[in-house]
Write a protein that holds these residues in place. Structure first.
Motif, PDB file in Angstrom:
ATOM      1  N   THR A 123       4.088  23.010   2.640  1.00  0.00           N
ATOM      2  CA  THR A 123       3.935  24.465   2.632  1.00  0.00           C
ATOM      3  C   THR A 123       2.502  24.862   2.972  1.00  0.00           C
ATOM      4  N   LEU A 124       1.546  24.113   2.451  1.00  0.00           N
ATOM      5  CA  LEU A 124       0.148  24.388   2.756  1.00  0.00           C
ATOM      6  C   LEU A 124      -0.139  24.218   4.248  1.00  0.00           C
ATOM      7  N   ILE A 125       0.413  23.183   4.835  1.00  0.00           N
ATOM      8  CA  ILE A 125       0.198  22.949   6.266  1.00  0.00           C
ATOM      9  C   ILE A 125       0.748  24.114   7.082  1.00  0.00           C
ATOM     10  N   GLU A 126       1.914  24.613   6.676  1.00  0.00           N
ATOM     11  CA  GLU A 126       2.534  25.729   7.390  1.00  0.00           C
ATOM     12  C   GLU A 126       1.723  27.013   7.238  1.00  0.00           C
ATOM     13  N   THR A 127       1.300  27.296   6.007  1.00  0.00           N
ATOM     14  CA  THR A 127       0.644  28.589   5.743  1.00  0.00           C
ATOM     15  C   THR A 127      -0.812  28.616   6.198  1.00  0.00           C
ATOM     16  N   THR A 128      -1.433  27.451   6.373  1.00  0.00           N
ATOM     17  CA  THR A 128      -2.840  27.421   6.785  1.00  0.00           C
ATOM     18  C   THR A 128      -3.012  27.061   8.250  1.00  0.00           C
ATOM     19  N   GLY A 129      -1.919  26.861   8.956  1.00  0.00           N
ATOM     20  CA  GLY A 129      -2.043  26.420  10.336  1.00  0.00           C
ATOM     21  C   GLY A 129      -2.628  25.025  10.424  1.00  0.00           C
ATOM     22  N   ASP A 130      -2.223  24.186   9.476  1.00  0.00           N
ATOM     23  CA  ASP A 130      -2.694  22.796   9.408  1.00  0.00           C
ATOM     24  C   ASP A 130      -4.212  22.721   9.282  1.00  0.00           C
ATOM     25  N   ARG A 131      -4.768  23.547   8.371  1.00  0.00           N
ATOM     26  CA  ARG A 131      -6.208  23.507   8.114  1.00  0.00           C
ATOM     27  C   ARG A 131      -6.512  23.040   6.699  1.00  0.00           C
ATOM     28  N   SER A 132      -5.530  22.480   6.005  1.00  0.00           N
ATOM     29  CA  SER A 132      -5.742  21.999   4.641  1.00  0.00           C
ATOM     30  C   SER A 132      -5.870  20.479   4.646  1.00  0.00           C
ATOM     31  N   ALA A 133      -7.100  19.990   4.565  1.00  0.00           N
ATOM     32  CA  ALA A 133      -7.318  18.542   4.509  1.00  0.00           C
ATOM     33  C   ALA A 133      -6.696  17.957   3.243  1.00  0.00           C
ATOM     34  N   ALA A 134      -6.756  18.702   2.127  1.00  0.00           N
ATOM     35  CA  ALA A 134      -6.195  18.198   0.868  1.00  0.00           C
ATOM     36  C   ALA A 134      -4.695  17.957   1.001  1.00  0.00           C
ATOM     37  N   ALA A 135      -3.985  18.839   1.720  1.00  0.00           N
ATOM     38  CA  ALA A 135      -2.549  18.662   1.914  1.00  0.00           C
ATOM     39  C   ALA A 135      -2.272  17.366   2.658  1.00  0.00           C
ATOM     40  N   ARG A 136      -3.067  17.084   3.677  1.00  0.00           N
ATOM     41  CA  ARG A 136      -2.882  15.846   4.432  1.00  0.00           C
ATOM     42  C   ARG A 136      -3.202  14.619   3.574  1.00  0.00           C
ATOM     43  N   LEU A 168      -4.127  10.905   7.370  1.00  0.00           N
ATOM     44  CA  LEU A 168      -5.535  10.875   6.992  1.00  0.00           C
ATOM     45  C   LEU A 168      -6.449  11.100   8.193  1.00  0.00           C
ATOM     46  N   ARG A 169      -6.032  10.662   9.364  1.00  0.00           N
ATOM     47  CA  ARG A 169      -6.839  10.959  10.549  1.00  0.00           C
ATOM     48  C   ARG A 169      -6.933  12.465  10.776  1.00  0.00           C
ATOM     49  N   ARG A 170      -5.815  13.171  10.521  1.00  0.00           N
ATOM     50  CA  ARG A 170      -5.841  14.624  10.677  1.00  0.00           C
ATOM     51  C   ARG A 170      -6.754  15.255   9.616  1.00  0.00           C
ATOM     52  N   ALA A 171      -6.700  14.759   8.386  1.00  0.00           N
ATOM     53  CA  ALA A 171      -7.586  15.268   7.331  1.00  0.00           C
ATOM     54  C   ALA A 171      -9.043  15.044   7.711  1.00  0.00           C
ATOM     55  N   HIS A 172      -9.308  13.895   8.316  1.00  0.00           N
ATOM     56  CA  HIS A 172     -10.676  13.579   8.720  1.00  0.00           C
ATOM     57  C   HIS A 172     -11.146  14.540   9.823  1.00  0.00           C
ATOM     58  N   GLN A 173     -10.264  14.868  10.757  1.00  0.00           N
ATOM     59  CA  GLN A 173     -10.612  15.827  11.799  1.00  0.00           C
ATOM     60  C   GLN A 173     -10.977  17.179  11.200  1.00  0.00           C
ATOM     61  N   ILE A 174     -10.198  17.611  10.212  1.00  0.00           N
ATOM     62  CA  ILE A 174     -10.464  18.903   9.564  1.00  0.00           C
ATOM     63  C   ILE A 174     -11.806  18.868   8.843  1.00  0.00           C
ATOM     64  N   ASN A 175     -12.060  17.788   8.111  1.00  0.00           N
ATOM     65  CA  ASN A 175     -13.284  17.697   7.323  1.00  0.00           C
ATOM     66  C   ASN A 175     -14.531  17.534   8.184  1.00  0.00           C
ATOM     67  N   HIS A 187      -2.634  31.474  -2.641  1.00  0.00           N
ATOM     68  CA  HIS A 187      -3.967  30.944  -2.905  1.00  0.00           C
ATOM     69  C   HIS A 187      -4.027  29.474  -2.484  1.00  0.00           C
ATOM     70  N   ARG A 188      -4.696  29.223  -1.356  1.00  0.00           N
ATOM     71  CA  ARG A 188      -4.719  27.871  -0.786  1.00  0.00           C
ATOM     72  C   ARG A 188      -5.315  26.847  -1.761  1.00  0.00           C
ATOM     73  N   LEU A 189      -6.487  27.141  -2.332  1.00  0.00           N
ATOM     74  CA  LEU A 189      -7.137  26.173  -3.214  1.00  0.00           C
ATOM     75  C   LEU A 189      -6.315  25.925  -4.469  1.00  0.00           C
ATOM     76  N   ALA A 190      -5.653  26.968  -4.963  1.00  0.00           N
ATOM     77  CA  ALA A 190      -4.789  26.792  -6.131  1.00  0.00           C
ATOM     78  C   ALA A 190      -3.621  25.875  -5.796  1.00  0.00           C
ATOM     79  N   GLN A 191      -3.017  26.058  -4.626  1.00  0.00           N
ATOM     80  CA  GLN A 191      -1.899  25.213  -4.218  1.00  0.00           C
ATOM     81  C   GLN A 191      -2.356  23.782  -3.960  1.00  0.00           C
ATOM     82  N   GLU A 192      -3.560  23.608  -3.423  1.00  0.00           N
ATOM     83  CA  GLU A 192      -4.083  22.257  -3.221  1.00  0.00           C
ATOM     84  C   GLU A 192      -4.278  21.538  -4.546  1.00  0.00           C
ATOM     85  N   ALA A 193      -4.856  22.235  -5.536  1.00  0.00           N
ATOM     86  CA  ALA A 193      -5.032  21.625  -6.856  1.00  0.00           C
ATOM     87  C   ALA A 193      -3.679  21.262  -7.454  1.00  0.00           C
ATOM     88  N   ALA A 194      -2.682  22.141  -7.281  1.00  0.00           N
ATOM     89  CA  ALA A 194      -1.344  21.873  -7.804  1.00  0.00           C
ATOM     90  C   ALA A 194      -0.720  20.663  -7.126  1.00  0.00           C
TER      91      ALA A 194
END
Length: 897
Positions: free
Chosen positions: A637-650, A670-677, A610-617
């Motif tokens: 782990t989030l970056i690996e499992t989402t294909g680097d689509r988790s802005a929260a992980a970044r 943070l630049r990568r998080a900004h690209q995702i968002n 669960h991506r959102l659950a792992q982000e909250a954790a």
């Protein structure tokens, strides 16, 4: 004559006491004396720069821009006037229009004058504070309640002359509920609580549910009203679910709110510190840590305050006296007195009479009542429920039905019949008097843990199948809820909008047992979980818009049911519910509310997909636990499992790198998080992303470019208060080292806006930088006080991240004042982290180097000890040390900014 004063004004009200009688007995003499009186007062007011704006009857009303001039006028007139003139002084702001004044300040000045006697000058605490250095001859008259004024006001008299007591209201202060029924029995316990309050500052009444703890302490509070000038105040914690909810519920009874740079708790303590008050905290058991923490802080900071609490267990605080509340005596013991036995019977008869039954019972029927009380183990709640049914069934009918249920539950009349079993039996025959629709709705609504509305009830109970031919319609549900309230099976809060309902815990457990036995518990809990998730989705959307504050309050009220829904969803693998609750949890982290994220941190190993659950954790591990190792693992782990689509992980990785002073890496994350968002349709999310990147760029010595303006424009388009406040914070960071005055203005604006919508995280961020800016102009003792207040606020909300920079500042102050041992501990706890930006990192490193060199051989053991301490332990140690810095502290030097 001077122009009418404006802004902060001191008002002088005068009046002649007993003038009507004087006019009746000596009209000629009174006319001459009044003319002399009028001339004296008017000329003296003019001579001291006052402005007479009203006269009425025999009195004058004047405004002064200077409180000392107003007092001098009053003293001079009082020394020369031949008539018994009473005078009142009060200072504050008022609306001035065409030479006249309006507003609360004016009303209070009039009330103060009316409370005085002829020849007496009385002033408010506000005025006394302004003139106390010039006038020492003041008499403290204590706190008084003025007519039409809700809160008590401290009043002072000029001079030591004795007068009769002030003419003030005798209505006791407080908000104690006024019970609609009489208090029966418990005479010894009532005296016991009152006596204990006289000798102890904290009394906790403990006992199981249904034992009458709340009713006892309310009655005791009414008996103690005259003892506490500051009143007796009732705090109902039945629905509080967090530290903030406990504090806000307590603050709400006084109407106090957070102020810029000051938490609700700070304002509450300031309000209570001078008052002699009794606080009654009811239902502490489910918020034990939060309630105990607040009570301990109030008792420590407010020496005149006392507390009575109710709970199912002791609070375990210093100085606490525990009073165990047992059942009413049933006469099983030969040593019981007749009066003790009569209490249980009297309660039954009194409640039966209230239900429309006879005011007395015959001797033979009294024996039946006593047997009912014995069968119910003397529990007041069970006795009251039984009395409610005796009006229709008769006492013999109640006893007969109760006996049948007891045999069913315990296998005999006496053996094994525990209190919970007997209460269940009582509920059984209350339940059978409901019709089929009412029973079905009662059962289905037992899945709610906290308050629910009629819309909530319809969502869970409507369209349920009763049998093969009928279902529950919306009108059925509405009618049933109304009936349940009428029959005392459900509690209602008519003062809320919309109207709210809830079950007592015993009722809830009873209903769920029915659902379980009927095989419908799973279906009902699924519907409850789905409905709570839909509600959470609405709150999530509203948090990023103009309704942010109302949405945050809804989230707080929904917390018990969110927790229940998540627990059920994990057991039943309801992915949609888990993701919906996790989305709200992550959003609330940005407001400084970490409880929900903590649930997912606890469940992180159970919900790996669960991506959102792992982000909250991950956010919780970084922001609250202060565990960068686990936070980094979760983020990677989030970056690996989402294909680097988790802005929260970044974002989590950015925070870790920034705190460890690897600024280039932080910016890259943070630049990568900004690209995702940037691909997100959520305007508020894009606003947050732009502003956060701008803030980090500014903090690492880079140019934020147009990002602040972009974030601000998006926040304005969404009408999102937190987004606008965050833009002000980023603007303050951008000019922190080049334009400190402008930075101060931006940060104070951000702090004010964040406080208006209760965003504790953003408030902490603004205050952290404000403390840094102000440290260069504050004396050591003032710095210590500011740092202590801020660290305690961060500790209360569980914000470890913002504590880093504050503790880094603390090291420098402790070095400067020679408190090196604690500085060494903090260095160890930080262990390479500082939260400093690129421009001030060298100050932190210099402070650490200074402490290392000065401590010598002590450095290594202190550093190692600090590394092993928890965030709460290190904050406690820092605050304890800061408290020892006084106003005469010499500065030794050691790396202060």
């Amino acid at each position: 004559m001077e122009a009418a004063p404006s802004g902060t004004v001191t008002f002088l009200f005068t009046d002649i006491e007993g003038s009507t009688v004087r006019w009746e007995h000596d009209p000629g003499g009174m006319s001459d004396a009044l003319a002399e009186h009028d001339t004296l007062i008017r000329t003296t007011i003019d001579a001291h720069g006052g402005h007479v704006f009203a006269t009425g009857g025999d009195g004058f009303t004047a405004a002064f821009s200077d409180a000392c001039a107003a007092l001098a006028t009053a003293v001079l007139v009082q020394a020369q006037v031949q008539l018994p003139v009473r005078m009142g002084l009060h200072t504050g702001t008022a609306v001035e229009r065409d030479g006249n004044y309006f507003g609360r300040t004016l009303n209070r000045a009039s009330r103060i004058m009316s409370a005085a006697h002829g020849g007496q000058i009385v002033m408010s605490d506000a005025t006394a504070g302004l003139i106390r250095e010039q006038v020492t001859d003041l008499t403290d008259l204590g706190e008084h309640r003025l007519a039409g004024v809700d809160t008590a006001i401290r009043l002072w008299q000029v001079g030591r002359r004795e007068f009769p007591g002030l003419r003030t209201s005798t209505t006791p202060a407080g908000n104690l509920p006024s019970p609609l029924d009489s208090f029966v029995g418990r005479a010894d316990e009532l005296v016991g609580v009152s006596d204990l309050v006289g000798t102890h500052r904290l009394v906790t009444v403990v006992g199981v549910g249904g034992m009458g703890k709340t009713r006892l302490v309310i009655e005791a509070g009414h008996h103690l009203h005259g003892v506490f000038d500051g009143g007796v105040w009732f705090v109902d914690l039945a629905l509080a679910s967090s530290d903030s909810a406990v504090i806000e519920e307590t603050a709400s009874i006084y109407g106090v709110q957070a102020a810029p740079g000051r938490s609700v708790e700070d304002v509450l303590i300031e309000h209570l510190e001078p008052r002699q008050a009794l606080l009654v905290f009811d239902n502490c058991e489910h918020v034990m840590r939060s309630a105990a923490g607040l009570i301990d802080r109030l008792l420590t900071a407010c020496p005149k305050v006392k507390v009575v609490a109710t709970s199912r267990e002791a609070l375990m605080l210093r100085g606490e006296h525990v009073m165990a509340l047992g059942p009413l005596s049933t006469g099983d013991n030969s040593s019981d007195s007749g009066a003790a036995v009569a209490d249980a019977v009297a309660l039954f008869v009194e409640r039966l009479t209230a239900e429309g039954g006879p005011p007395t019972v015959a001797d033979d029927e009294r024996a039946v009542v006593l047997e009912i009380c014995r069968q119910l183990d003397g529990m007041p709640l069970a006795i009251e429920l039984a009395a409610g049914r005796a009006r229709t069934l008769g006492t013999s009918g109640v006893l007969a039905r109760l006996g049948e249920r007891l045999r069913l539950l315990s296998g005999g009349w006496r053996t094994g019949a525990g209190r919970q079993q007997t209460l269940t039996a009582t509920l059984d025959w209350s339940y059978v008097l409901l019709d089929a629709h009412e029973q079905a709705v009662f059962d289905r609504l037992s899945v709610f843990v906290g308050w629910f509305t009629l819309d909530d009830a319809i969502a869970v109970a409507a369209d349920a199948t009763l049998d093969t031919t009928s279902t529950l319609t919306e009108p059925d549900v509405l009618d049933a809820v109304s009936a349940l309230v009428d029959k005392s099976m459900c509690t209602v809060d008519l003062g809320s909008t919309p109207t709210r309902f809830r079950y007592l815990e015993t009722m809830r457990a009873y209903g769920r047992d029915h659902l379980n036995r009927a095989g419908t518990l799973t279906e009902c809990r699924n519907r409850h979980a789905a409905h709570v998730t839909a509600t959470a989705g609405g709150i999530f959307a509203a948090l990023a818009g103009p309704g942010e504050l109302a949405a945050a309050r809804r989230a707080e009220r929904l917390m018990p049911d969110l927790r229940a829904a998540l627990g059920w969803a994990v057991d039943q693998h309801l992915d949609g519910v888990i993701e919906g609750v996790a989305a709200l949890a992550g959003s609330l982290v940005g407001r400084g509310s970490y409880e929900m994220a903590g649930w997912f941190h606890d469940l992180r190993h159970d919900l790996p997909e669960h991506r959102l659950a792992q982000e909250a954790a991950a956010l919780y591990a970084q922001q609250t636990k202060g565990d960068p190792i686990e936070a980094r693992r979760l983020a990677n782990t989030l970056i690996e499992t989402t294909g680097d689509r988790s802005a929260a992980a970044r974002v989590v990785l950015m925070l870790i790198e920034f705190n460890e002073s690897r600024f280039d890496e932080a910016v890259a994350h943070l630049r990568r998080a900004h690209q995702i968002n940037e691909t997100d349709d959520n305007v508020a999310q894009r606003s947050f992303s732009s502003t956060l990147l701008a803030a980090i760029l500014a903090s690492t010595g880079n140019d934020p470019g147009e990002l602040i303006e972009q974030g601000y424009a998006l926040a304005r388009a969404a009408r999102w208060p937190t987004g606008l406040a965050f833009s002000a914070y980023a603007s303050g960071l951008a000019v922190l080292h080049t334009e400190p005055v402008a930075s101060l203005e931006h940060l104070n604006r951000g702090l004010t806006m964040a406080a208006e919508v209760g965003n504790r995280s953003l408030m902490a961020m603004c205050q952290t930088i404000l403390n840094y800016l102000q440290s260069v102009v504050l004396a050591p003792a003032e710095q210590a006080s500011a740092l202590t207040r801020h660290l305690r606020r961060l500790q209360d909300i569980g914000d470890t991240h913002n504590a880093l920079l504050t503790l880094s500042q603390t090291i420098l102050l402790l070095n400067d004042t020679g408190r090196l041992q604690t500085a060494g501990l903090i260095c160890g706890w930080l262990d390479g982290r500082s939260g400093r930006d690129a421009q001030t990192l060298d100050q932190h490193e210099a402070g650490v180097a200074f402490a290392r060199q000065a401590l010598g051989d002590q450095w290594d053991p202190l550093y190692r000890q600090g590394r092993e301490m928890t965030s709460n332990q290190i904050i406690d140690a820092a605050c304890d040390e800061l408290a020892t810095i006084d106003h005469n502290e010499p500065e030794l030097g050691g790396g202060a900014p």
